[in-house]
Design a protein around this motif. Structure first.
Motif, PDB file in Angstrom:
ATOM      1  N   MET A  35       1.012  -0.835   0.075  1.00 19.07           N
ATOM      2  CA  MET A  35      -0.245   0.360  -0.279  1.00 19.07           C
ATOM      3  C   MET A  35       1.016   1.056   0.143  1.00 19.07           C
ATOM      4  SD  MET A  35      -3.565   0.702   2.730  1.00 19.07           S
ATOM      5  CE  MET A  35      -3.919  -0.687   1.599  1.00 19.07           C
ATOM      6  N   PHE A  38       2.095   1.597  -3.224  1.00 22.11           N
ATOM      7  CA  PHE A  38       1.039   1.491  -4.308  1.00 22.11           C
ATOM      8  C   PHE A  38       1.233   2.987  -5.575  1.00 22.11           C
ATOM      9  CE2 PHE A  38      -2.733   2.690  -7.153  1.00 22.11           C
ATOM     10  CZ  PHE A  38      -2.500   1.924  -8.007  1.00 22.11           C
ATOM     11  N   GLN A  39       1.403   3.071  -6.746  1.00 23.51           N
ATOM     12  CA  GLN A  39       1.362   4.273  -7.688  1.00 23.51           C
ATOM     13  C   GLN A  39       0.245   4.401  -8.590  1.00 23.51           C
ATOM     14  OE1 GLN A  39       3.205   6.984  -6.994  1.00 23.51           O
ATOM     15  NE2 GLN A  39       3.716   6.911  -5.258  1.00 23.51           N
ATOM     16  N   PRO A  40      -0.948   5.245  -8.954  1.00 27.86           N
ATOM     17  CA  PRO A  40      -2.028   5.064 -10.169  1.00 27.86           C
ATOM     18  C   PRO A  40      -1.330   4.443 -11.891  1.00 27.86           C
ATOM     19  CG  PRO A  40      -1.907   6.956  -8.502  1.00 27.86           C
ATOM     20  CD  PRO A  40      -1.072   6.436  -8.526  1.00 27.86           C
ATOM     21  N   PHE A  63      -7.775   5.439   1.081  1.00 25.49           N
ATOM     22  CA  PHE A  63      -6.610   5.358   0.484  1.00 25.49           C
ATOM     23  C   PHE A  63      -7.677   4.495  -1.301  1.00 25.49           C
ATOM     24  CE2 PHE A  63      -4.385   1.692  -1.567  1.00 25.49           C
ATOM     25  CZ  PHE A  63      -2.747   2.347  -2.163  1.00 25.49           C
ATOM     26  N   VAL A  67      -7.669   6.121  -4.874  1.00 24.67           N
ATOM     27  CA  VAL A  67      -7.075   5.170  -6.022  1.00 24.67           C
ATOM     28  C   VAL A  67      -8.569   4.722  -7.089  1.00 24.67           C
ATOM     29  CG1 VAL A  67      -6.362   2.530  -6.804  1.00 24.67           C
ATOM     30  CG2 VAL A  67      -5.788   3.432  -4.710  1.00 24.67           C
TER      31      VAL A  67
END
Lengths: 117, 160
Positions: A35, A38-40, A63, A67
């Protein structure tokens, strides 16, 4: 279908259970994503069709919405939670599917989500 | 006679890879540090830098201080260039540039900096500001032939 499982704790039972359920139901490919990392853009970089987010608290709901707001509409997102910490209404309004690990018909619900649009 | 090259300690805060690359190419003769988002930039920012060059819009890059509501916006591109620039001025970094590649027709915040940046690229001191002991410039980016930010051009204006 390639799915990304986003979790804060891969050694925990929830993330492991998610992987096993997904593999048993689909045999599809899984990408583990922390988590915090994470990057889009990972969605396109790693060719992910769907994201399964392990939710543990209200911040994780925020979060999940972040996302959703920053990934393509075609990316399916499921928020997989352990506890009923709050209403799932806002998540559903953002087109995020909500599953509860304590639901008795989890397998069916999961399959429906995977097969649905 | 050998020309003395001024070696500067430069921090670039930039989330776009092609603009990070141009900084690496253009600042080979300096000591360069690159941060990829606001939180990295804030963490790395210290008074020993001579120059801060920051993008305008970038993601936060982490969850620090965020509650459930704040979490919803952690991936959004927000104008973090301004707080970074003011933070740099607070600790008296001598040269500070906010440099955006967003066309003013494409985003309201880019249009909003037109009156304080001289719209497009201009080598003019009219749009340089003094805050504490720092010189701050706000720029619509000049570009090289590959469409990358021309950081060196910005630096030259700041150092004049």
């Amino acid at each position: 279908m390639k799915i990304g499982i986003i979790s804060n704790n891969y050694e925990g039972p929830v993330a492991k259970a998610l992987e096993q359920v997904y593999k048993a139901l689909t045999g599809g490919e899984i990408e583990r994503i922390s988590m915090a990392e994470f990057q889009p853009q990972y969605v396109s970089q790693k060719s992910l069709d769907a994201l399964l987010i392990e939710g543990r608290n209200n911040s994780d709901e925020g979060f999940a919405i972040a996302v959703r707001r920053n990934t393509p509409d075609t990316t399916k997102i499921c928020y997989f939670r352990i506890y009923h910490t709050s209403s799932s209404q806002e998540l559903q309004e953002h087109n995020i599917h909500v599953l509860n690990i304590l639901d008795g018909d989890l397998r069916e619900k999961f399959t429906n989500w995977m097969g649905g649009s | 006679m050998t020309e003395q090259i001024l070696r500067l300690d430069i921090l670039v805060v930039e989330d776009t890879e092609k603009h990070q690359s141009s900084a690496q190419e253009q600042f080979k003769d300096h000591t360069l540090t690159i941060a990829k988002n606001y939180e990295e930039g804030e963490k790395l920012l210290k008074a020993s830098y001579h120059v801060l060059l920051t993008d305008l819009m970038m993601p936060k890059g982490g969850r620090k201080t965020m509650g459930p509501e704040g979490m919803k916006y952690i991936f959004d591109l927000l104008p973090f260039g301004f707080p970074l620039a003011f933070l740099a001025a607070k600790i008296r970094i001598p040269y500070i540039g906010i440099v955006t590649d967003i066309n003013h027709h494409n985003h309201p915040i880019s249009a909003a900096i037109d009156p304080i940046s001289g719209t497009y690229w201009k080598e003019s001191s009219e749009y340089l500001y003094r805050i504490n002991d720092s010189k701050l410039g706000i720029f619509h980016a000049p570009f090289n032939k590959d469409g990358q930010k021309d950081w060196n051009k910005v630096l030259e204006v700041l150092l004049k």
